[in-house]
Design a protein around this motif. Structure first.
Motif, mmCIF file in Angstrom:
data_model
loop_
_atom_site.group_PDB
_atom_site.id
_atom_site.type_symbol
_atom_site.label_atom_id
_atom_site.label_comp_id
_atom_site.label_asym_id
_atom_site.label_seq_id
_atom_site.Cartn_x
_atom_site.Cartn_y
_atom_site.Cartn_z
ATOM 1 N N ILE A 9 0.841 -1.204 0.000
ATOM 2 C CA ILE A 9 0.000 0.000 0.000
ATOM 3 C C ILE A 9 0.873 1.250 0.000
ATOM 4 C CG2 ILE A 9 -1.605 1.358 1.422
ATOM 5 C CD1 ILE A 9 -2.860 -1.388 2.240
ATOM 6 N N SER A 10 1.908 1.245 0.806
ATOM 7 C CA SER A 10 2.801 2.399 0.893
ATOM 8 C C SER A 10 3.468 2.688 -0.445
ATOM 9 C CB SER A 10 3.871 2.166 1.963
ATOM 10 O OG SER A 10 3.280 2.011 3.240
ATOM 11 N N LEU A 49 5.134 7.126 5.917
ATOM 12 C CA LEU A 49 5.880 7.752 4.824
ATOM 13 C C LEU A 49 6.275 9.184 5.190
ATOM 14 C CD1 LEU A 49 3.746 6.373 1.868
ATOM 15 C CD2 LEU A 49 6.127 5.742 2.413
ATOM 16 N N GLY A 50 5.424 9.863 5.959
ATOM 17 C CA GLY A 50 5.752 11.191 6.452
ATOM 18 C C GLY A 50 6.921 11.142 7.425
ATOM 19 N N GLU A 51 6.919 10.144 8.325
ATOM 20 C CA GLU A 51 8.027 9.979 9.270
ATOM 21 C C GLU A 51 9.348 9.743 8.543
ATOM 22 O OE1 GLU A 51 6.912 6.672 11.708
ATOM 23 O OE2 GLU A 51 5.262 7.752 12.660
ATOM 24 N N LEU A 52 9.264 9.057 7.415
ATOM 25 C CA LEU A 52 10.466 8.767 6.621
ATOM 26 C C LEU A 52 10.905 9.951 5.767
ATOM 27 C CD1 LEU A 52 9.597 5.139 5.443
ATOM 28 C CD2 LEU A 52 11.252 5.814 7.209
ATOM 29 N N GLY A 53 10.115 11.023 5.757
ATOM 30 C CA GLY A 53 10.456 12.215 4.982
ATOM 31 C C GLY A 53 10.142 12.097 3.503
ATOM 32 N N LEU A 54 9.297 11.139 3.138
ATOM 33 C CA LEU A 54 8.972 10.922 1.734
ATOM 34 C C LEU A 54 7.704 11.645 1.306
ATOM 35 C CD1 LEU A 54 9.690 7.084 1.640
ATOM 36 C CD2 LEU A 54 11.227 8.958 1.005
ATOM 37 N N VAL A 55 6.796 11.839 2.250
ATOM 38 C CA VAL A 55 5.510 12.477 1.965
ATOM 39 C C VAL A 55 5.309 13.639 2.917
ATOM 40 C CG1 VAL A 55 2.995 12.148 2.000
ATOM 41 C CG2 VAL A 55 4.457 10.370 1.054
ATOM 42 N N GLU A 56 4.835 14.725 2.363
ATOM 43 C CA GLU A 56 4.490 15.914 3.156
ATOM 44 C C GLU A 56 2.970 16.009 3.196
ATOM 45 O OE1 GLU A 56 4.482 20.341 1.765
ATOM 46 O OE2 GLU A 56 6.533 19.792 2.354
ATOM 47 N N THR A 57 2.438 16.247 4.372
ATOM 48 C CA THR A 57 0.991 16.405 4.512
ATOM 49 C C THR A 57 0.685 17.837 4.897
ATOM 50 O OG1 THR A 57 1.031 15.722 6.833
ATOM 51 C CG2 THR A 57 0.649 13.998 5.204
ATOM 52 N N ARG A 58 -0.357 18.369 4.280
ATOM 53 C CA ARG A 58 -0.810 19.734 4.593
ATOM 54 C C ARG A 58 -2.269 19.652 4.998
ATOM 55 N NH1 ARG A 58 1.459 22.678 -0.824
ATOM 56 N NH2 ARG A 58 3.626 22.071 -0.533
ATOM 57 N N ARG A 59 -2.583 20.274 6.091
ATOM 58 C CA ARG A 59 -3.953 20.264 6.590
ATOM 59 C C ARG A 59 -4.693 21.497 6.117
ATOM 60 N NH1 ARG A 59 -3.866 16.822 11.897
ATOM 61 N NH2 ARG A 59 -5.961 16.453 11.204
ATOM 62 N N ARG A 66 1.722 15.461 -0.667
ATOM 63 C CA ARG A 66 2.701 15.771 -1.701
ATOM 64 C C ARG A 66 3.930 14.920 -1.466
ATOM 65 N NH1 ARG A 66 7.139 18.750 -2.779
ATOM 66 N NH2 ARG A 66 7.483 19.448 -0.657
ATOM 67 N N LEU A 67 4.445 14.341 -2.540
ATOM 68 C CA LEU A 67 5.694 13.594 -2.455
ATOM 69 C C LEU A 67 6.837 14.601 -2.392
ATOM 70 C CD1 LEU A 67 6.633 10.619 -2.481
ATOM 71 C CD2 LEU A 67 7.055 10.889 -4.921
ATOM 72 N N THR A 68 7.724 14.439 -1.441
ATOM 73 C CA THR A 68 8.853 15.363 -1.295
ATOM 74 C C THR A 68 9.895 15.075 -2.371
ATOM 75 O OG1 THR A 68 10.069 13.888 0.174
ATOM 76 C CG2 THR A 68 8.517 15.446 1.220
ATOM 77 N N GLU A 69 10.858 15.970 -2.507
ATOM 78 C CA GLU A 69 11.961 15.734 -3.445
ATOM 79 C C GLU A 69 12.697 14.452 -3.072
ATOM 80 O OE1 GLU A 69 13.229 16.719 -6.408
ATOM 81 O OE2 GLU A 69 11.315 17.754 -6.442
ATOM 82 N N ALA A 70 12.901 14.258 -1.764
ATOM 83 C CA ALA A 70 13.553 13.017 -1.308
ATOM 84 C C ALA A 70 12.717 11.805 -1.701
ATOM 85 C CB ALA A 70 13.753 13.054 0.203
ATOM 86 N N ARG A 81 13.175 -1.591 2.783
ATOM 87 C CA ARG A 81 13.912 -1.905 4.016
ATOM 88 C C ARG A 81 13.300 -1.182 5.215
ATOM 89 N NH1 ARG A 81 18.249 -1.211 0.751
ATOM 90 N NH2 ARG A 81 19.548 -3.036 0.451
ATOM 91 N N ALA A 82 13.009 0.113 5.034
ATOM 92 C CA ALA A 82 12.469 0.912 6.134
ATOM 93 C C ALA A 82 11.086 0.415 6.558
ATOM 94 C CB ALA A 82 12.395 2.383 5.730
ATOM 95 N N LEU A 83 10.280 -0.002 5.591
ATOM 96 C CA LEU A 83 8.923 -0.436 5.907
ATOM 97 C C LEU A 83 8.853 -1.877 6.405
ATOM 98 C CD1 LEU A 83 7.031 1.198 2.911
ATOM 99 C CD2 LEU A 83 7.160 2.023 5.268
ATOM 100 N N GLU A 84 9.687 -2.734 5.848
ATOM 101 C CA GLU A 84 9.667 -4.147 6.232
ATOM 102 C C GLU A 84 10.450 -4.407 7.510
ATOM 103 O OE1 GLU A 84 8.196 -7.032 4.707
ATOM 104 O OE2 GLU A 84 7.045 -5.519 3.613
#
Length: 149
Positions: A9-10, A49-59, A66-70, A81-84
């Motif tokens: 899903i991620s 994914l937000g904790e990993l710095g991959l996704v930015e959430t805006r309220r 939004r997917l970050t540049e990283a 690796r990070a998720l499993e």
């Protein structure tokens, strides 16, 4: 090796966000509906994914995901690796524990195979995953509440 449903899903969320229109940020609910996954599962994946710095959430108004540049440059091997996690492929310490665990070579062989699996995904980036023909298919998924592209 089989990935967990959470990792699957991620990765699908990351791929969908990689082709999202920056002018109309999708919400967790709209992405969950477009990808046919339960909202609660998508919300947990987005949080991780937000904790990993991959996704930015805006309220709020104009908010969304939004997917970050990283995130765009991220290695799929690194994400998996990070998720499993670094857990064992087999349950040597389950209840009851495996009677062979003290002298078994299987655990080490499976760890090595798992790392080889992850390493084979290291050169693959999120952006490379959404190249044609995948990107156009992802864009064709209807995001409720957003204009169809």
């Amino acid at each position: 090796m089989r990935l967990t449903a959470f990792t699957d899903i991620s990765l699908r969320i990351v791929m969908r966000l990689a082709v999202a229109d920056e002018a109309e940020l999708p919400t967790t609910r709209s992405v969950a509906e477009a990808l046919a996954v339960p909202y609660t599962h998508a919300a947990k994946a987005v949080a991780r994914l937000g904790e990993l710095g991959l996704v930015e959430t805006r309220r709020g108004r104009g908010g969304g995901l939004r997917l970050t540049e990283a995130g765009h440059r991220a290695s799929v091997g690194g994400i998996v690796r990070a998720l499993e996690g670094a857990g064992d492929v087999v349950g040597c310490e389950d209840d009851p524990p495996c009677p062979l665990r003290a002298a078994c070579r299987l655990r080490a062989a499976l760890r090595e195979a798992q790392e080889a699996f992850f390493a084979s995904l290291d050169p693959v980036t999120v952006d490379s995953l959404v190249a044609s023909p995948t990107g156009p298919v992802l864009l064709s998924l209807t995001l409720p509440g957003l204009a169809v592209r």
